[in-house]
Design a protein around this motif. Structure first.
Motif, PDB file in Angstrom:
ATOM      1  N   GLN A 293       0.836  -1.202   0.000  1.00  0.00           N
ATOM      2  CA  GLN A 293       0.000   0.000   0.000  1.00  0.00           C
ATOM      3  C   GLN A 293       0.874   1.256   0.000  1.00  0.00           C
ATOM      4  O   GLN A 293       0.600   2.206  -0.725  1.00  0.00           O
ATOM      5  CB  GLN A 293      -0.932   0.006   1.209  1.00  0.00           C
ATOM      6  CG  GLN A 293      -1.897   1.169   1.187  1.00  0.00           C
ATOM      7  CD  GLN A 293      -2.837   1.172   2.374  1.00  0.00           C
ATOM      8  OE1 GLN A 293      -2.603   0.510   3.376  1.00  0.00           O
ATOM      9  NE2 GLN A 293      -3.907   1.931   2.245  1.00  0.00           N
TER      10      GLN A 293
ATOM     11  N   LYS B  54       2.415   1.683  -3.436  1.00  0.00           N
ATOM     12  CA  LYS B  54       1.414   2.184  -4.382  1.00  0.00           C
ATOM     13  C   LYS B  54       1.187   3.683  -4.173  1.00  0.00           C
ATOM     14  O   LYS B  54       1.113   4.451  -5.131  1.00  0.00           O
ATOM     15  CB  LYS B  54       0.103   1.416  -4.206  1.00  0.00           C
ATOM     16  CG  LYS B  54      -0.956   1.771  -5.209  1.00  0.00           C
ATOM     17  CD  LYS B  54      -2.183   0.905  -5.043  1.00  0.00           C
ATOM     18  CE  LYS B  54      -3.225   1.292  -6.072  1.00  0.00           C
ATOM     19  NZ  LYS B  54      -4.444   0.503  -5.950  1.00  0.00           N
ATOM     20  N   ARG B  55       1.109   4.115  -2.923  1.00  0.00           N
ATOM     21  CA  ARG B  55       0.918   5.543  -2.622  1.00  0.00           C
ATOM     22  C   ARG B  55       2.143   6.343  -3.073  1.00  0.00           C
ATOM     23  O   ARG B  55       2.008   7.462  -3.569  1.00  0.00           O
ATOM     24  CB  ARG B  55       0.643   5.753  -1.135  1.00  0.00           C
ATOM     25  CG  ARG B  55      -0.699   5.178  -0.691  1.00  0.00           C
ATOM     26  CD  ARG B  55      -0.983   5.476   0.778  1.00  0.00           C
ATOM     27  NE  ARG B  55      -1.413   6.854   0.937  1.00  0.00           N
ATOM     28  CZ  ARG B  55      -2.656   7.275   0.789  1.00  0.00           C
ATOM     29  NH1 ARG B  55      -3.603   6.414   0.463  1.00  0.00           N
ATOM     30  NH2 ARG B  55      -2.972   8.542   0.962  1.00  0.00           N
TER      31      ARG B  55
ATOM     32  N   HIS C 233       1.943   6.806  -6.806  1.00  0.00           N
ATOM     33  CA  HIS C 233       0.905   7.785  -7.150  1.00  0.00           C
ATOM     34  C   HIS C 233       1.339   9.212  -6.830  1.00  0.00           C
ATOM     35  O   HIS C 233       0.916  10.164  -7.482  1.00  0.00           O
ATOM     36  CB  HIS C 233      -0.400   7.464  -6.411  1.00  0.00           C
ATOM     37  CG  HIS C 233      -1.446   8.510  -6.597  1.00  0.00           C
ATOM     38  ND1 HIS C 233      -2.132   8.678  -7.783  1.00  0.00           N
ATOM     39  CD2 HIS C 233      -1.912   9.469  -5.765  1.00  0.00           C
ATOM     40  CE1 HIS C 233      -2.968   9.689  -7.665  1.00  0.00           C
ATOM     41  NE2 HIS C 233      -2.864  10.190  -6.452  1.00  0.00           N
ATOM     42  N   ALA C 234       2.189   9.373  -5.823  1.00  0.00           N
ATOM     43  CA  ALA C 234       2.586  10.705  -5.358  1.00  0.00           C
ATOM     44  C   ALA C 234       3.644  11.376  -6.226  1.00  0.00           C
ATOM     45  O   ALA C 234       3.877  12.580  -6.080  1.00  0.00           O
ATOM     46  CB  ALA C 234       3.094  10.610  -3.915  1.00  0.00           C
TER      47      ALA C 234
ATOM     48  N   ARG D 204      -0.061  14.432  -1.839  1.00  0.00           N
ATOM     49  CA  ARG D 204      -0.677  13.359  -2.620  1.00  0.00           C
ATOM     50  C   ARG D 204      -0.477  12.016  -1.932  1.00  0.00           C
ATOM     51  O   ARG D 204      -1.301  11.115  -2.060  1.00  0.00           O
ATOM     52  CB  ARG D 204      -0.105  13.315  -4.032  1.00  0.00           C
ATOM     53  CG  ARG D 204      -0.501  14.538  -4.854  1.00  0.00           C
ATOM     54  CD  ARG D 204       0.274  14.604  -6.138  1.00  0.00           C
ATOM     55  NE  ARG D 204      -0.494  14.000  -7.210  1.00  0.00           N
ATOM     56  CZ  ARG D 204      -0.043  13.842  -8.432  1.00  0.00           C
ATOM     57  NH1 ARG D 204       1.189  14.210  -8.735  1.00  0.00           N
ATOM     58  NH2 ARG D 204      -0.794  13.313  -9.349  1.00  0.00           N
ATOM     59  N   PHE D 205       0.639  11.865  -1.227  1.00  0.00           N
ATOM     60  CA  PHE D 205       0.919  10.608  -0.534  1.00  0.00           C
ATOM     61  C   PHE D 205       0.006  10.411   0.670  1.00  0.00           C
ATOM     62  O   PHE D 205      -0.605   9.360   0.829  1.00  0.00           O
ATOM     63  CB  PHE D 205       2.384  10.553  -0.085  1.00  0.00           C
ATOM     64  CG  PHE D 205       2.705   9.298   0.685  1.00  0.00           C
ATOM     65  CD1 PHE D 205       3.020   8.127   0.015  1.00  0.00           C
ATOM     66  CD2 PHE D 205       2.661   9.287   2.059  1.00  0.00           C
ATOM     67  CE1 PHE D 205       3.284   6.961   0.721  1.00  0.00           C
ATOM     68  CE2 PHE D 205       2.928   8.130   2.773  1.00  0.00           C
ATOM     69  CZ  PHE D 205       3.232   6.960   2.100  1.00  0.00           C
ATOM     70  N   CYS D 206      -0.109  11.434   1.530  1.00  0.00           N
ATOM     71  CA  CYS D 206      -0.823  11.222   2.798  1.00  0.00           C
ATOM     72  C   CYS D 206      -2.177  11.916   2.904  1.00  0.00           C
ATOM     73  O   CYS D 206      -2.967  11.570   3.770  1.00  0.00           O
ATOM     74  CB  CYS D 206       0.053  11.620   3.981  1.00  0.00           C
ATOM     75  SG  CYS D 206       0.299  13.398   4.170  1.00  0.00           S
ATOM     76  N   ARG D 207      -2.433  12.929   2.064  1.00  0.00           N
ATOM     77  CA  ARG D 207      -3.708  13.657   2.088  1.00  0.00           C
ATOM     78  C   ARG D 207      -4.010  14.240   3.468  1.00  0.00           C
ATOM     79  O   ARG D 207      -5.137  14.208   3.941  1.00  0.00           O
ATOM     80  CB  ARG D 207      -4.865  12.761   1.623  1.00  0.00           C
ATOM     81  CG  ARG D 207      -4.707  12.219   0.223  1.00  0.00           C
ATOM     82  CD  ARG D 207      -4.724  13.322  -0.805  1.00  0.00           C
ATOM     83  NE  ARG D 207      -4.534  12.758  -2.151  1.00  0.00           N
ATOM     84  CZ  ARG D 207      -4.540  13.462  -3.238  1.00  0.00           C
ATOM     85  NH1 ARG D 207      -4.732  14.759  -3.192  1.00  0.00           N
ATOM     86  NH2 ARG D 207      -4.343  12.899  -4.403  1.00  0.00           N
TER      87      ARG D 207
ATOM     88  N   LEU E  49       0.290   8.040   8.179  1.00  0.00           N
ATOM     89  CA  LEU E  49      -0.633   7.006   7.691  1.00  0.00           C
ATOM     90  C   LEU E  49      -1.682   6.690   8.748  1.00  0.00           C
ATOM     91  O   LEU E  49      -1.407   6.770   9.942  1.00  0.00           O
ATOM     92  CB  LEU E  49       0.137   5.745   7.322  1.00  0.00           C
ATOM     93  CG  LEU E  49       1.173   5.916   6.223  1.00  0.00           C
ATOM     94  CD1 LEU E  49       2.018   4.671   6.085  1.00  0.00           C
ATOM     95  CD2 LEU E  49       0.498   6.255   4.906  1.00  0.00           C
TER      96      LEU E  49
END
Length: 132
Positions: A6, A9-10, A13-14, A52-55, A131
């Motif tokens: 996970q 994947k993050r 995406h980041a 973008r990773f942790c919002r 997280l």
């Protein structure tokens, strides 16, 4: 999906890419990109990647070693590439590279690199886990 996959994947995406042109208003007396402008752009790209990773709300707490390997002349195209390098409990470290290219040829190469650390903040404005 386990925690490691996970996170991977993050991280993927980041990845953040920002392209800019170095116009004369952004240069110093040598007609090259002003270092402070490069640092601001790098911090912004790093912030976007970390967000973008942790919002979560984040603040910059550190900019580590920034290497200005090459000056960037006015009229160049630059691409900032920000990638998550490390995820701690409440912090995220992001590496940012600036690649430079001449407008009239295909050569692109790294000119500046550095890393930036952010801390996630909770509603109380205190550090909170990145997280979860």
């Amino acid at each position: 999906m386990n925690d490691e996959s996970q996170i991977a994947k993050r991280m993927e995406h980041a990845v953040t890419r920002v392209t800019k042109t170095v116009f004369p208003g952004r240069t110093n007396h040598h007609n090259t990109l002003f270092g402070g402008e490069a640092l601001a752009w790098m911090d912004e790209a790093a912030f976007i990647a970390a967000t973008r990773f942790c919002r979560k709300p984040l603040v910059t707490v550190c900019s580590d070693r920034v290497d200005f390997k090459e000056s960037i002349p006015a009229g160049s195209i630059i691409e900032l590439v920000a990638k998550i390098e490390h995820v701690g409990r409440t912090s995220i470290r992001v590496v940012v590279d600036i690649f430079v290219e001449n407008m009239f040829n295909d050569d692109q190469h790294k000119a500046i690199s550095g890393s930036f650390t952010f801390v996630a903040l909770g509603p109380d404005r205190k550090p909170t886990p990145v997280l979860g």
